[in-house]
Design a protein around this motif. Structure first.
Motif, PDB file in Angstrom:
ATOM      1  N   VAL A 128       0.898  -1.051   0.083  1.00 35.24           N
ATOM      2  CA  VAL A 128      -0.042   0.018  -0.052  1.00 35.24           C
ATOM      3  C   VAL A 128       0.963   1.309  -0.090  1.00 35.24           C
ATOM      4  CG1 VAL A 128      -1.807   1.189   1.129  1.00 35.24           C
ATOM      5  CG2 VAL A 128      -1.675  -1.443   1.399  1.00 35.24           C
ATOM      6  N   VAL A 129       0.712   2.363  -0.877  1.00 36.78           N
ATOM      7  CA  VAL A 129       1.468   3.296  -0.870  1.00 36.78           C
ATOM      8  C   VAL A 129       0.325   4.609  -1.204  1.00 36.78           C
ATOM      9  CG1 VAL A 129       1.833   3.291  -3.257  1.00 36.78           C
ATOM     10  CG2 VAL A 129       3.400   4.669  -1.998  1.00 36.78           C
ATOM     11  N   ARG A 130       0.812   5.692  -0.482  1.00 38.69           N
ATOM     12  CA  ARG A 130      -0.114   6.898  -0.721  1.00 38.69           C
ATOM     13  C   ARG A 130       0.004   7.452  -2.204  1.00 38.69           C
ATOM     14  NH1 ARG A 130      -4.189   8.437   2.773  1.00 38.69           N
ATOM     15  NH2 ARG A 130      -3.514   8.070   4.828  1.00 38.69           N
TER      16      ARG A 130
ATOM     17  N   GLU B 201      12.230  -4.976   9.761  1.00 36.37           N
ATOM     18  CA  GLU B 201      11.762  -5.809  10.626  1.00 36.37           C
ATOM     19  C   GLU B 201      10.373  -6.180  10.256  1.00 36.37           C
ATOM     20  OE1 GLU B 201      12.223  -4.023  14.521  1.00 36.37           O
ATOM     21  OE2 GLU B 201      14.104  -4.754  14.957  1.00 36.37           O
ATOM     22  N   LEU B 202       9.775  -7.312  10.361  1.00 34.43           N
ATOM     23  CA  LEU B 202       8.485  -7.594   9.768  1.00 34.43           C
ATOM     24  C   LEU B 202       7.876  -8.072  11.341  1.00 34.43           C
ATOM     25  CD1 LEU B 202       9.437 -10.095   7.038  1.00 34.43           C
ATOM     26  CD2 LEU B 202       8.033  -7.850   6.699  1.00 34.43           C
TER      27      LEU B 202
ATOM     28  N   THR C 188       5.483  -4.790   7.255  1.00 32.56           N
ATOM     29  CA  THR C 188       6.492  -3.838   7.420  1.00 32.56           C
ATOM     30  C   THR C 188       6.382  -2.505   6.688  1.00 32.56           C
ATOM     31  OG1 THR C 188       9.011  -3.879   7.822  1.00 32.56           O
ATOM     32  CG2 THR C 188       8.115  -4.769   5.695  1.00 32.56           C
ATOM     33  N   THR C 189       7.020  -1.633   7.221  1.00 35.44           N
ATOM     34  CA  THR C 189       7.139  -0.442   6.284  1.00 35.44           C
ATOM     35  C   THR C 189       8.242   0.156   5.945  1.00 35.44           C
ATOM     36  OG1 THR C 189       4.997   0.409   7.317  1.00 35.44           O
ATOM     37  CG2 THR C 189       5.880   2.105   6.297  1.00 35.44           C
TER      38      THR C 189
ATOM     39  N   GLY D 124       3.816   8.507  -2.303  1.00 36.95           N
ATOM     40  CA  GLY D 124       4.353   8.711  -1.128  1.00 36.95           C
ATOM     41  C   GLY D 124       5.707   7.894  -1.038  1.00 36.95           C
ATOM     42  N   GLU D 125       6.353   8.377  -0.007  1.00 34.23           N
ATOM     43  CA  GLU D 125       7.784   7.789   0.319  1.00 34.23           C
ATOM     44  C   GLU D 125       7.612   6.333   0.955  1.00 34.23           C
ATOM     45  OE1 GLU D 125      10.507  10.407   2.214  1.00 34.23           O
ATOM     46  OE2 GLU D 125      10.154  11.894   0.721  1.00 34.23           O
ATOM     47  N   LYS D 126       6.454   6.320   1.930  1.00 38.49           N
ATOM     48  CA  LYS D 126       6.425   5.183   2.852  1.00 38.49           C
ATOM     49  C   LYS D 126       5.501   4.032   2.040  1.00 38.49           C
ATOM     50  CE  LYS D 126       6.973   7.467   7.088  1.00 38.49           C
ATOM     51  NZ  LYS D 126       6.408   7.796   8.517  1.00 38.49           N
ATOM     52  N   ILE D 127       6.070   2.811   2.090  1.00 38.49           N
ATOM     53  CA  ILE D 127       5.303   1.694   1.525  1.00 38.49           C
ATOM     54  C   ILE D 127       5.117   0.709   2.679  1.00 38.49           C
ATOM     55  CG2 ILE D 127       5.551  -0.017  -0.180  1.00 38.49           C
ATOM     56  CD1 ILE D 127       6.034   2.788  -1.351  1.00 38.49           C
ATOM     57  N   THR D 128       3.908   0.318   2.661  1.00 40.80           N
ATOM     58  CA  THR D 128       3.474  -0.661   3.825  1.00 40.80           C
ATOM     59  C   THR D 128       3.462  -2.174   3.000  1.00 40.80           C
ATOM     60  OG1 THR D 128       2.283   0.744   5.161  1.00 40.80           O
ATOM     61  CG2 THR D 128       1.892  -1.407   5.420  1.00 40.80           C
ATOM     62  N   ILE D 129       4.177  -3.132   3.451  1.00 39.63           N
ATOM     63  CA  ILE D 129       4.276  -4.383   2.841  1.00 39.63           C
ATOM     64  C   ILE D 129       3.507  -5.176   3.606  1.00 39.63           C
ATOM     65  CG2 ILE D 129       5.759  -6.148   1.870  1.00 39.63           C
ATOM     66  CD1 ILE D 129       7.896  -4.108   1.565  1.00 39.63           C
ATOM     67  N   ASN D 130       2.608  -5.811   3.064  1.00 43.68           N
ATOM     68  CA  ASN D 130       1.508  -6.893   3.986  1.00 43.68           C
ATOM     69  C   ASN D 130       1.700  -8.444   3.056  1.00 43.68           C
ATOM     70  OD1 ASN D 130       0.223  -4.870   5.480  1.00 43.68           O
ATOM     71  ND2 ASN D 130      -0.635  -4.365   3.625  1.00 43.68           N
ATOM     72  N   LEU D 131       2.062  -9.301   4.116  1.00 41.37           N
ATOM     73  CA  LEU D 131       2.353 -10.848   3.771  1.00 41.37           C
ATOM     74  C   LEU D 131       1.393 -11.326   4.369  1.00 41.37           C
ATOM     75  CD1 LEU D 131       6.064 -10.785   4.026  1.00 41.37           C
ATOM     76  CD2 LEU D 131       4.950 -10.196   2.012  1.00 41.37           C
TER      77      LEU D 131
END
Length: 184
Positions: free
Chosen positions: A28-30, A122-123, A146-147, A169-176
């Motif tokens: 997810v990214v802004r 870190e996850l 993690t972000t 956006g600069e921050k990317i949230t990764i969801n597994l």
């Protein structure tokens, strides 16, 4: 390294191979400061190995060109040199360096390589348990998040907006969301 024996009920010794058919690597990214774009990577492999002493190790590979955001034009741009540059950096990898308990959950520490740059991440890990499966052996479920900051990985495109902020956006949230089967 902070790896220690963990108590994950039902997770037996051996290699648990990620089942890509029943797993998701999402992000997810802004977008335009006010909304979010969600996407997935559809081609990935990996395994969780449980040693005799109960320690875990994780490794995974993602084919970056397998990105999907439900918009072909956007996907093409993300694959280009402006973002992932899949021609030069086709694979993202994760290799764990440790796992620690944190309350009733766990944290997987590791080295994430994206766009040719490796950084520690870190996850936050939630272990969903083990199920006997449907005739092919036991399966285990995990959720992790993690972000990261895309600029930490050399993805520096700005695309500023007239009223302030940037398109992406600069921050990317990764969801597994991972289902893995015991293979040995």
């Amino acid at each position: 390294m902070t790896t220690a024996a963990l108590s994950l009920p039902g997770l037996s010794v051996g290699t648990w191979t990620i089942d890509p058919t029943h797993s998701t690597v999402g992000f997810v990214v802004r977008h335009l400061v006010v909304s979010k774009v969600r996407g997935t990577f559809n081609d990935f492999t990996g395994a969780i190995t449980v040693a005799e002493d109960g320690t875990l190790s994780v490794q995974a590979q993602i084919q970056v060109a397998s990105i999907g955001t439900n918009n072909e034009q956007r996907d093409g741009h993300i694959k280009s040199a402006d973002f992932f540059d899949v021609e030069h950096f086709p694979v993202a990898t994760f290799v764990s360096t440790g796992v620690r308990a944190e309350g009733s959950n766990h944290v997987v520490e590791g080295e994430f390589t994206l766009h040719g740059i490796t950084k520690p991440v870190e996850l936050a890990l939630d272990f969903a348990g083990v199920n006997p499966g449907m005739g092919n052996g036991p399966v285990a479920g995990f959720e992790a998040t993690t972000t990261i900051n895309r600029k930490d990985f050399g993805i520096n495109i700005e695309m500023p907006l007239e009223g302030g902020g940037v398109v992406v956006g600069e921050k990317i949230t990764i969801n597994l969301e991972i289902e893995a089967g015991l293979t040995d």
